[in-house]
Design a protein around this motif. Structure first.
Motif, PDB file in Angstrom:
ATOM      1  N   ASP A  72     -12.989  32.662 -35.067  1.00 46.52           N
ATOM      2  CA  ASP A  72     -11.541  32.538 -35.104  1.00 46.52           C
ATOM      3  C   ASP A  72     -10.908  33.657 -34.256  1.00 46.52           C
ATOM      4  N   GLY A  73     -11.453  33.716 -32.945  1.00 45.91           N
ATOM      5  CA  GLY A  73     -10.868  34.867 -31.897  1.00 45.91           C
ATOM      6  C   GLY A  73     -11.043  36.109 -32.088  1.00 45.91           C
ATOM      7  N   GLU A  74     -11.857  36.414 -33.291  1.00 45.14           N
ATOM      8  CA  GLU A  74     -12.394  37.850 -33.368  1.00 45.14           C
ATOM      9  C   GLU A  74     -13.689  38.048 -33.172  1.00 45.14           C
ATOM     10  N   MET A  75     -14.378  39.386 -32.885  1.00 45.28           N
ATOM     11  CA  MET A  75     -15.544  39.606 -32.739  1.00 45.28           C
ATOM     12  C   MET A  75     -16.293  39.815 -34.000  1.00 45.28           C
ATOM     13  N   VAL A  76     -17.251  38.986 -34.399  1.00 44.32           N
ATOM     14  CA  VAL A  76     -17.969  39.145 -35.728  1.00 44.32           C
ATOM     15  C   VAL A  76     -19.245  39.994 -35.765  1.00 44.32           C
ATOM     16  N   PHE A  77     -19.976  39.832 -34.597  1.00 39.67           N
ATOM     17  CA  PHE A  77     -21.348  40.657 -34.549  1.00 39.67           C
ATOM     18  C   PHE A  77     -21.571  40.886 -33.174  1.00 39.67           C
ATOM     19  N   ILE A  78     -22.562  42.343 -33.107  1.00 39.60           N
ATOM     20  CA  ILE A  78     -23.268  42.490 -31.822  1.00 39.60           C
ATOM     21  C   ILE A  78     -24.672  42.363 -32.140  1.00 39.60           C
ATOM     22  N   GLU A  79     -25.152  41.559 -31.202  1.00 43.90           N
ATOM     23  CA  GLU A  79     -26.571  40.853 -31.610  1.00 43.90           C
ATOM     24  C   GLU A  79     -27.695  41.355 -30.430  1.00 43.90           C
ATOM     25  N   PRO A  80     -28.552  42.416 -30.715  1.00 42.90           N
ATOM     26  CA  PRO A  80     -29.845  42.640 -29.854  1.00 42.90           C
ATOM     27  C   PRO A  80     -30.631  41.569 -30.214  1.00 42.90           C
ATOM     28  N   MET A  81     -31.418  41.044 -29.272  1.00 46.42           N
ATOM     29  CA  MET A  81     -32.622  40.080 -29.393  1.00 46.42           C
ATOM     30  C   MET A  81     -33.869  40.787 -28.785  1.00 46.42           C
ATOM     31  N   VAL A  82     -35.052  40.690 -29.463  1.00 50.85           N
ATOM     32  CA  VAL A  82     -36.141  41.086 -28.953  1.00 50.85           C
ATOM     33  C   VAL A  82     -37.297  40.396 -29.281  1.00 50.85           C
ATOM     34  N   THR A  83     -38.325  39.804 -28.287  1.00 52.18           N
ATOM     35  CA  THR A  83     -39.638  39.206 -28.651  1.00 52.18           C
ATOM     36  C   THR A  83     -40.605  40.104 -29.098  1.00 52.18           C
ATOM     37  N   ILE A  84     -41.556  39.615 -29.954  1.00 54.79           N
ATOM     38  CA  ILE A  84     -42.740  40.227 -30.532  1.00 54.79           C
ATOM     39  C   ILE A  84     -43.392  40.874 -29.304  1.00 54.79           C
ATOM     40  N   ASP A  85     -43.716  39.939 -28.358  1.00 56.94           N
ATOM     41  CA  ASP A  85     -44.505  40.492 -27.177  1.00 56.94           C
ATOM     42  C   ASP A  85     -43.841  41.660 -26.702  1.00 56.94           C
ATOM     43  N   PHE A  86     -42.563  41.764 -26.642  1.00 53.69           N
ATOM     44  CA  PHE A  86     -41.926  43.063 -25.882  1.00 53.69           C
ATOM     45  C   PHE A  86     -42.301  44.124 -26.848  1.00 53.69           C
ATOM     46  N   LEU A  87     -42.174  43.846 -28.142  1.00 49.00           N
ATOM     47  CA  LEU A  87     -42.302  45.185 -28.980  1.00 49.00           C
ATOM     48  C   LEU A  87     -43.646  45.714 -28.792  1.00 49.00           C
ATOM     49  N   LYS A  88     -44.656  44.816 -28.838  1.00 51.66           N
ATOM     50  CA  LYS A  88     -46.125  45.179 -28.737  1.00 51.66           C
ATOM     51  C   LYS A  88     -46.451  45.953 -27.539  1.00 51.66           C
ATOM     52  N   THR A  89     -45.570  45.970 -26.533  1.00 53.11           N
ATOM     53  CA  THR A  89     -45.518  46.969 -25.197  1.00 53.11           C
ATOM     54  C   THR A  89     -44.957  48.298 -25.631  1.00 53.11           C
ATOM     55  N   LYS A  90     -44.591  48.395 -26.784  1.00 53.26           N
ATOM     56  CA  LYS A  90     -43.993  49.791 -27.323  1.00 53.26           C
ATOM     57  C   LYS A  90     -43.019  50.550 -26.104  1.00 53.26           C
ATOM     58  N   PRO A  91     -42.002  49.551 -26.188  1.00 56.23           N
ATOM     59  CA  PRO A  91     -40.893  49.974 -25.182  1.00 56.23           C
ATOM     60  C   PRO A  91     -39.921  51.262 -25.401  1.00 56.23           C
ATOM     61  N   GLU A  92     -39.398  51.742 -24.315  1.00 61.92           N
ATOM     62  CA  GLU A  92     -38.462  52.918 -24.458  1.00 61.92           C
ATOM     63  C   GLU A  92     -37.395  52.439 -23.551  1.00 61.92           C
ATOM     64  N   LEU A  93     -36.355  51.638 -24.151  1.00 60.75           N
ATOM     65  CA  LEU A  93     -35.465  50.802 -23.422  1.00 60.75           C
ATOM     66  C   LEU A  93     -34.137  51.315 -23.914  1.00 60.75           C
ATOM     67  N   THR A  94     -33.189  51.853 -23.211  1.00 61.63           N
ATOM     68  CA  THR A  94     -31.723  51.900 -23.373  1.00 61.63           C
ATOM     69  C   THR A  94     -31.027  51.130 -22.052  1.00 61.63           C
ATOM     70  N   LYS A  95     -29.910  50.538 -22.617  1.00 60.30           N
ATOM     71  CA  LYS A  95     -28.993  50.097 -21.802  1.00 60.30           C
ATOM     72  C   LYS A  95     -27.471  50.107 -22.178  1.00 60.30           C
ATOM     73  N   PRO A  96     -26.759  50.179 -21.221  1.00 67.63           N
ATOM     74  CA  PRO A  96     -25.282  50.204 -21.522  1.00 67.63           C
ATOM     75  C   PRO A  96     -24.753  48.718 -21.902  1.00 67.63           C
ATOM     76  N   LEU A  97     -23.855  48.631 -23.073  1.00 62.71           N
ATOM     77  CA  LEU A  97     -23.199  47.627 -23.413  1.00 62.71           C
ATOM     78  C   LEU A  97     -22.070  47.124 -22.452  1.00 62.71           C
ATOM     79  N   LYS A  98     -22.102  45.824 -22.192  1.00 59.76           N
ATOM     80  CA  LYS A  98     -20.824  45.530 -21.486  1.00 59.76           C
ATOM     81  C   LYS A  98     -19.764  45.472 -22.714  1.00 59.76           C
ATOM     82  N   LEU A  99     -18.682  46.019 -22.336  1.00 57.60           N
ATOM     83  CA  LEU A  99     -17.605  46.199 -23.226  1.00 57.60           C
ATOM     84  C   LEU A  99     -16.224  45.583 -23.000  1.00 57.60           C
TER      85      LEU A  99
END
Length: 264
Positions: free
Chosen positions: A202-229
């Motif tokens: 209805d024209g309003e922001m409802v959620f922000i959703e990071p998605m991540v695969t199991i395979d990527f988690l298994k690499t034990k990541p150290e990831l930080t990214k800026p959000l596009k705002l």
């Protein structure tokens, strides 16, 4: 030199050493105290944990020295990525009450054992971590039926759209319309490991959703990214400027975080 003079000299030297040591220790203590005073104080509050796979999952919020939220997130233990169900599952995590100054109401952790559409892009086992701005009861009103299409397709004013994001046609019940960044790696010939999606209804922001695969988690990541705002938000609250996906060696846990909270 007489024996008595030697003894006197040794006593003086000992006294000098003791005084010098005391000064050094006092200076060290003063320096440590000053550093502690200059170190920003933070405090983290957690929700009750629930079972996930062979482990547990819980939400949390961190407050800065002034008591303002600086980050919110979800932690799940390393064992949580094994023993997961074979079917799609959603886990609802209320945020601690200390997160009330943020724009977020709760977190929905969705497990997708075979991924989801679009095929060839997101069809890998992964988690969708929905940071919802509406309550579960308000989400129930998002039906994604034919009668609801006008609300799903309604675009927000340009100032409320994150830079570069475009909508995917249609929507998902209790979520809304999903908006993607077409410059993301998975849309440009690279495998899907993690990404960031916005949700609108209805024209309003409802959620922000990071998605991540199991395979990527298994690499034990150290990831930080800026959000596009977006340029603006409809309500005043604390909103994130970055997101991260990390593995904590000491806690033996994965964490998905919205951080850099700023009052907007």
């Amino acid at each position: 030199m007489k024996k008595s003079q030697i003894v006197s000299c040794l006593c003086v030297l000992t006294l000098i050493v003791l005084v010098f040591s005391g000064c050094v220790e006092e200076e060290s203590q003063t320096r440590a105290a000053t550093q502690a005073e200059n170190q920003p104080l933070t405090e983290t509050f957690t929700s009750e944990s629930i079972a996930l796979g062979d482990g547990i999952v819980y939400s949390w919020v961190t407050l800065d020295a002034e008591g303002n939220p600086s980050a919110i997130g979800v932690n799940f233990t390393e064992l949580a990525i094994s023993g997961l169900p074979e079917e799609v599952a959603e886990y609802t995590l209320p945020l601690p009450e200390e997160a009330s100054a943020t724009a977020f109401n709760h977190i929905g952790l969705d497990w997708n054992p075979e991924g989801h559409e679009p095929q060839g892009i997101y069809d890998h086992p992964h988690f969708d971590v929905h940071f919802y701005m509406r309550s579960p009861e308000e989400r129930d009103k998002i039906t994604a039926t034919e009668e609801d299409m006008a609300n799903l397709s309604k675009e927000p004013d340009p100032e409320f759209i994150p830079k570069g994001y475009v909508p995917i046609p249609g929507g998902v019940p209790r979520m809304g319309a999903h908006w993607i960044d077409p410059t993301s790696p998975e849309f440009n010939g690279q495998p899907f490991e993690e990404t960031l999606i916005y949700g609108f209804y209805d024209g309003e922001m409802v959620f922000i959703e990071p998605m991540v695969t199991i395979d990527f988690l298994k690499t034990k990541p150290e990831l930080t990214k800026p959000l596009k705002l977006p340029e603006n938000y409809p309500t005043e609250a604390y909103y994130p400027t970055d997101y991260s996906i990390r593995y904590d060696e000491k806690m033996e846990a994965y964490t998905v975080t919205l951080e850099g909270m700023t009052l907007r």
